[in-house]
Each structure stands twice: as structure tokens, then as C-alpha cells.
Design an enzyme around this catalytic site. Sequence first.
Site, mmCIF file in Angstrom:
data_model
loop_
_atom_site.group_PDB
_atom_site.id
_atom_site.type_symbol
_atom_site.label_atom_id
_atom_site.label_comp_id
_atom_site.label_asym_id
_atom_site.label_seq_id
_atom_site.Cartn_x
_atom_site.Cartn_y
_atom_site.Cartn_z
ATOM 1 N N HIS A 19 15.388 34.209 1.559
ATOM 2 C CA HIS A 19 15.473 35.636 1.353
ATOM 3 C C HIS A 19 16.558 36.733 0.857
ATOM 4 O O HIS A 19 17.496 35.712 1.161
ATOM 5 C CB HIS A 19 15.379 36.663 2.843
ATOM 6 C CG HIS A 19 13.403 36.272 3.553
ATOM 7 N ND1 HIS A 19 12.503 37.537 2.181
ATOM 8 C CD2 HIS A 19 13.004 35.602 4.216
ATOM 9 C CE1 HIS A 19 11.226 36.419 3.093
ATOM 10 N NE2 HIS A 19 11.971 35.344 3.677
ATOM 11 N N ARG A 66 26.766 24.266 1.986
ATOM 12 C CA ARG A 66 26.438 25.177 1.144
ATOM 13 C C ARG A 66 27.131 25.317 -0.490
ATOM 14 O O ARG A 66 28.616 25.398 0.376
ATOM 15 C CB ARG A 66 25.938 26.718 1.497
ATOM 16 C CG ARG A 66 27.733 27.592 1.059
ATOM 17 C CD ARG A 66 27.853 28.969 2.213
ATOM 18 N NE ARG A 66 27.735 30.150 1.378
ATOM 19 C CZ ARG A 66 28.739 30.493 0.569
ATOM 20 N NH1 ARG A 66 30.098 29.990 1.462
ATOM 21 N NH2 ARG A 66 29.179 31.364 0.350
ATOM 22 N N LYS A 84 37.092 12.894 4.160
ATOM 23 C CA LYS A 84 36.935 11.655 3.258
ATOM 24 C C LYS A 84 37.083 11.431 2.126
ATOM 25 O O LYS A 84 35.586 12.078 1.780
ATOM 26 C CB LYS A 84 36.827 10.526 4.212
ATOM 27 C CG LYS A 84 37.084 9.404 4.306
ATOM 28 C CD LYS A 84 36.702 8.560 5.383
ATOM 29 C CE LYS A 84 37.180 7.322 4.903
ATOM 30 N NZ LYS A 84 36.110 6.111 6.153
#
Length: 102
Positions: A19, A66, A84
Site C-alpha cells: 500500500h 529492501r 561477508k
Amino acid sequence: VIGSLVNISPEALLLTTEHDPDSPDFNGRDRTVLVGDRVWIASRAIVLPGAKIGEGAVIAAGAVVRGEVPPWSIVAGNPALVVKSRSREAQAELAHYQRFLH
């Protein structure tokens, strides 16, 4: 969009819709998720809408992704951060999947 030789473990979430929190009527929106070749997304990882996971990257169990994950990196945590690097020789092929419990 999911590349070749990708391993997605149980209970991982790849989300492509959300949304718009600034929308007056809370409209939904679609955002493509791109998963490169030879990626491993471990159990219970969450990949949010619009994420781009580079070739050969590993998303650790429970990580929240994200934005962009660099190729050949291993990311962990919330938010997922690089912890890493991964060998470019890794996951060049995947063995045939066999169920452990029948």
C-alpha cells in the site's frame, strides 16, 4: 523475476505489492522484485517490493531486504546489511531436489 539456479528456502516471502502510505485512499501498488542467478534466499527471509538481489547473493535466514543487494554478497539482519562476500564459484549447479519426508 527469478533467475537460474536460485534456491528459495521454506517460508521465505517475496512481496511484490504494497500500500502507498501517502495515498489518500491507501491505494495499492505493484513493484517488481528482481532475483539474480545463483541466489540463495534462506528460511523466513523477507524480500520487500522493489528489491533487487544481485547474482550469487545470499539472503540469511530472517533477513529483511529492501533496495539493492550487491552481487556475491551475504546479507543478514533487519534491515539486511552485507556481512561477508561469497565465492563466485558457489552454487554453480543445484543437485536434484529429493524430499526428506514422504
